[in-house]
Design a protein around this motif. Structure first.
Motif, PDB file in Angstrom:
ATOM      1  N   UNK A   3       0.833  -1.197   0.000  1.00 16.62           N
ATOM      2  CA  UNK A   3       0.000   0.000   0.000  1.00 16.62           C
ATOM      3  C   UNK A   3       0.872   1.253   0.000  1.00 16.62           C
ATOM      4  N   UNK A   4       1.916   1.251   0.822  1.00 20.36           N
ATOM      5  CA  UNK A   4       2.824   2.393   0.883  1.00 20.36           C
ATOM      6  C   UNK A   4       3.524   2.605  -0.459  1.00 20.36           C
ATOM      7  N   UNK A   5       3.952   1.521  -1.063  1.00 21.84           N
ATOM      8  CA  UNK A   5       4.629   1.614  -2.352  1.00 21.84           C
ATOM      9  C   UNK A   5       3.675   2.121  -3.424  1.00 21.84           C
ATOM     10  N   UNK A   6       2.456   1.605  -3.442  1.00 19.27           N
ATOM     11  CA  UNK A   6       1.481   2.022  -4.452  1.00 19.27           C
ATOM     12  C   UNK A   6       1.161   3.505  -4.330  1.00 19.27           C
ATOM     13  N   UNK A   7       0.891   3.971  -3.121  1.00 15.68           N
ATOM     14  CA  UNK A   7       0.589   5.393  -2.926  1.00 15.68           C
ATOM     15  C   UNK A   7       1.807   6.235  -3.289  1.00 15.68           C
ATOM     16  N   UNK A   9       4.273   5.614  -5.295  1.00 15.00           N
ATOM     17  CA  UNK A   9       4.526   5.621  -6.738  1.00 15.00           C
ATOM     18  C   UNK A   9       3.445   6.368  -7.508  1.00 15.00           C
ATOM     19  N   UNK A  10       2.185   6.221  -7.093  1.00 18.62           N
ATOM     20  CA  UNK A  10       1.079   6.770  -7.872  1.00 18.62           C
ATOM     21  C   UNK A  10       0.764   8.232  -7.571  1.00 18.62           C
ATOM     22  N   UNK A  11       0.790   8.617  -6.287  1.00 21.70           N
ATOM     23  CA  UNK A  11       0.402   9.997  -5.972  1.00 21.70           C
ATOM     24  C   UNK A  11       1.432  10.742  -5.132  1.00 21.70           C
ATOM     25  N   UNK A  17       0.385   8.994   4.145  1.00 19.80           N
ATOM     26  CA  UNK A  17      -0.497   8.915   5.314  1.00 19.80           C
ATOM     27  C   UNK A  17      -1.824   9.617   5.052  1.00 19.80           C
ATOM     28  N   UNK A  18      -1.792  10.699   4.278  1.00 20.78           N
ATOM     29  CA  UNK A  18      -3.020  11.427   3.945  1.00 20.78           C
ATOM     30  C   UNK A  18      -4.030  10.503   3.277  1.00 20.78           C
ATOM     31  N   UNK A  19      -3.575   9.755   2.301  1.00 22.05           N
ATOM     32  CA  UNK A  19      -4.486   8.878   1.553  1.00 22.05           C
ATOM     33  C   UNK A  19      -5.082   7.796   2.449  1.00 22.05           C
ATOM     34  N   UNK A  20      -4.296   7.287   3.382  1.00 26.55           N
ATOM     35  CA  UNK A  20      -4.818   6.280   4.295  1.00 26.55           C
ATOM     36  C   UNK A  20      -5.865   6.880   5.234  1.00 26.55           C
ATOM     37  N   UNK A  21      -5.634   8.096   5.688  1.00 24.24           N
ATOM     38  CA  UNK A  21      -6.631   8.775   6.521  1.00 24.24           C
ATOM     39  C   UNK A  21      -7.913   8.983   5.719  1.00 24.24           C
ATOM     40  N   UNK A  22      -7.776   9.431   4.479  1.00 24.38           N
ATOM     41  CA  UNK A  22      -8.952   9.654   3.637  1.00 24.38           C
ATOM     42  C   UNK A  22      -9.750   8.360   3.432  1.00 24.38           C
TER      43      UNK A  22
END
Length: 102
Positions: A3-7, A9-11, A17-22
């Motif tokens: 998940x960390x790698x995907x986020x 690389x992608x955004x 951490x922002x995306x996980x909170x969202x």
């Protein structure tokens, strides 16, 4: 880790951490952010996202993070030395665990 790698690389790694909170955060949850310097963009963006979603925010930081705005609770270690700040953060974590496990 994927998940960390995907986020990252992608955004962008500043959004990890922002995306996980969202995606996972809900009103009433608590975000604990840790930034020794008070300037970690990934932690600051997560804090902003948490506030938008109605989460409570606790930030652990060092002396240079004294100007952080937006946290419900700011735990500031009065030192500029990274090792001392992180040692105190560990002490706080252990105290919290002891209280929670009670």
């Amino acid at each position: 880790t994927s998940f960390l790698t995907a986020i990252g690389n992608d955004i962008g790694f500043e959004n990890i951490f922002k995306r996980q909170v969202e995606g996972l955060g809900n009103r009433g949850d608590v975000l604990i952010g840790i930034t020794t310097s008070g300037r970690s963009k990934n932690v600051l963006l997560a804090m902003e996202a948490a506030k938008k979603k109605g989460l409570k925010v606790i930030i652990l930081t060092g002396e240079s993070g004294a100007n952080l705005k937006g946290a419900d609770v700011l735990i500031l270690i009065s030192s500029l030395e990274t090792a001392r700040i992180q040692e105190m953060h560990e002490l706080i974590f252990h105290a919290w665990c002891e209280l929670i496990e009670g």
